[in-house]
Design a protein around this motif. Structure first.
Motif, short mmCIF file in Angstrom:
data_model
loop_
_atom_site.label_atom_id
_atom_site.label_comp_id
_atom_site.label_asym_id
_atom_site.label_seq_id
_atom_site.Cartn_x
_atom_site.Cartn_y
_atom_site.Cartn_z
N PHE A 1 45.08 115.33 -65.62
CA PHE A 1 44.71 114.07 -66.27
C PHE A 1 44.10 113.11 -65.26
N TYR B 1 42.00 111.37 -69.83
CA TYR B 1 42.68 111.92 -71.00
C TYR B 1 41.77 112.83 -71.82
N LYS C 1 49.30 116.73 -76.91
CA LYS C 1 48.57 116.33 -75.71
C LYS C 1 48.80 114.85 -75.43
N GLU C 2 48.85 114.04 -76.47
CA GLU C 2 49.05 112.61 -76.30
C GLU C 2 50.42 112.32 -75.69
N PHE D 1 50.46 113.31 -72.06
CA PHE D 1 49.79 112.32 -71.22
C PHE D 1 50.71 111.13 -70.95
N LYS D 2 51.42 110.67 -71.97
CA LYS D 2 52.32 109.52 -71.79
C LYS D 2 53.44 109.85 -70.80
N GLY E 1 41.49 106.33 -66.92
CA GLY E 1 41.84 106.83 -68.25
C GLY E 1 41.36 105.90 -69.35
N ILE F 1 45.59 105.93 -76.82
CA ILE F 1 45.80 106.09 -75.38
C ILE F 1 45.21 104.89 -74.64
#
Length: 202
Positions: free
Chosen positions: A22, A27, A53-54, A57-58, A111, A122
């Motif tokens: 990432f 993202y 995926k979200e 990423f978090k 990002g 995001i």
């Protein structure tokens, strides 16, 4: 009832690998193929462990803030004067952003810049986190003003925004290949412009 198969990977290790992907690609630029190959797991395993995926990423962003900018902000805010806060923050950013063991630039800044409409949630999350950082600085500068550490006419809100703008600009410069020396020079220039409270005369 039959128990599910235990995970065959270390969550923290694969999260670090996802973080690097990432960080390097942003993202939207990080594909599921990029992520699963770097993490060494299958797509079903990714979804099973992280949900989406979200969400991955978090979680990676949380880890990023714990390992880098998060600790840097905490150390900076704790400094005894407003100028020391800014010095600690900006010089720390210069060192962190130019660390050859990390991908260039800042995950949070890059990002948000590279997110399109499909990743609006995001982008909003990244903006929210940056706003929180700016608020912490503003609160610290308000305290400094009340204590006489900043001039009576100082604007804590503008100073916090200025400091964050310099830090974010350094992150963009680092992505473009700016050296540690160049980033430290930017930090020093910003410090030269920092307002200083006049000494009280007896």
């Amino acid at each position: 009832m039959q128990k599910g198969r235990p995970r065959e990977f270390d969550v923290e290790q694969v999260l670090d690998k996802a973080l690097k992907v990432f960080w390097e690609h942003g993202y939207e630029g990080a594909s599921l193929t990029d992520l699963t190959e770097a993490m060494g797991i299958s797509r079903p395993s990714l979804y099973g462990a992280f949900g989406s995926k979200e969400e991955l990423f978090k979680l990676a962003l949380e880890r990023y803030e714990q390992k880098g900018p998060g600790s840097l902000y905490r150390d900076a805010i704790a400094q005894p004067t407003a100028r020391a806060v800014v010095e600690k923050l900006l010089t720390g950013c210069a060192m962190f952003l130019s660390d050859p063991s990390n991908p260039p630039g800042c995950l949070a800044v890059q990002g948000a810049l590279s997110c399109g409409e499909a990743a609006e949630s995001i982008k909003q999350e990244l903006c929210r986190r940056r706003s929180m950082g700016e608020k912490e600085l503003r609160d610290r500068f308000e305290r400094a003003k009340a204590e006489g550490d900043l001039p009576a006419d100082a604007d804590p809100d503008a100073l916090a925004r200025y400091t964050m703008t310099v830090a974010q600009g350094m992150a963009v410069q680092a992505t473009s290949g700016a050296s540690r020396e160049a980033l430290l020079a930017v930090a020093e220039m910003a410090l030269q412009a920092w307002p200083v409270a006049k000494e009280k005369t007896r």
